[in-house]
Scaffold this active site. Sequence first.
Site, PDB file in Angstrom:
ATOM      1  N   PRO A  34       0.805  -1.222   0.000  1.00 43.30           N
ATOM      2  CA  PRO A  34       0.000   0.000   0.000  1.00 43.30           C
ATOM      3  C   PRO A  34       0.838   1.273   0.000  1.00 43.30           C
ATOM      4  CG  PRO A  34      -0.823  -1.542   1.652  1.00 43.30           C
ATOM      5  CD  PRO A  34       0.488  -2.086   1.165  1.00 43.30           C
TER       6      PRO A  34
ATOM      7  N   GLU B  31       0.933  -8.133   8.837  1.00 39.88           N
ATOM      8  CA  GLU B  31       1.056  -6.705   9.079  1.00 39.88           C
ATOM      9  C   GLU B  31       1.994  -6.014   8.093  1.00 39.88           C
ATOM     10  OE1 GLU B  31       0.349  -3.048  10.787  1.00 39.88           O
ATOM     11  OE2 GLU B  31      -0.696  -4.960  11.025  1.00 39.88           O
TER      12      GLU B  31
ATOM     13  N   ASP C  22      -6.155   1.853 -26.157  1.00 39.67           N
ATOM     14  CA  ASP C  22      -6.873   1.699 -24.890  1.00 39.67           C
ATOM     15  C   ASP C  22      -6.856   2.991 -24.082  1.00 39.67           C
ATOM     16  OD1 ASP C  22      -7.702  -0.880 -25.150  1.00 39.67           O
ATOM     17  OD2 ASP C  22      -5.990  -1.742 -24.119  1.00 39.67           O
TER      18      ASP C  22
END
Length: 247
Positions: free
Chosen positions: A90, A117, A170
């Site tokens: 993340p 974690e 695209d």
Amino acid sequence: MRYDVLTLFPEMFRGVLGNSILKKAEEKQLVSYNIVDFRSYSQDKHQRVDDYPYGGGGGMVLTPQPIFDAIDDLTKDNPSAKRRIILLCPQGERYTQKKAEQLVEYDQLIFICGHYEGYDERIREHLVTDEISIGDYVLTGGELGAMVIIDSVTRLLSGVLGNETSAVTDSFSTGLLEYPHYTRPVEFRGLKVPDILLSGHHKNIEEWRHRESIKRTLERRPDLLNERELTEREKKWIEILNEEDKN
């Protein structure tokens, strides 16, 4: 292109890699997939790959030994190969089409899919070349992110798609969202295909598609226009579209 994926849940990849374009790419020998359960590299007698964090805190942290040994094994046969080692995290850079276009230039992509974690920081600092996040949210592990990247990179490889121009036009490949598409029938429930697409005038059709891409991007992702070096014609179209929107 060779993909190696370090994961604790190899079965998650079977359905994704065994179907559609990704399966066909493997059958054409354009890619190879190697899904590795890195628990098998653990030197712990119980094959543990995680431990409590130093300093306390919630959750478990992936230990460095299994990951380092797995990477050593996956790179020993060709140490000079053009490769990237990707940590799904993340905290990583947000994944974009531009990043996919960069990754397709490599011979080998190795993905590290964590759980728990987080990772021992030595993995992050001394092994990986790229930290990537597929969005500003947290998943239970890196597997889904790895699948997304594999899919988006594979379709850019020459010979994978039936129509070689598909990937070029695209959304995001040109810096714009893609123009609208229509197919048969010409009229459906009173809704008609735009006349320009039936005209056979290719230059006019290309201009219409370009303008529609600008229009759609302006409506849905105006931030993309801020990152694009606009031509004078595109600036004029945007000006006209903004005026139409006011009216």
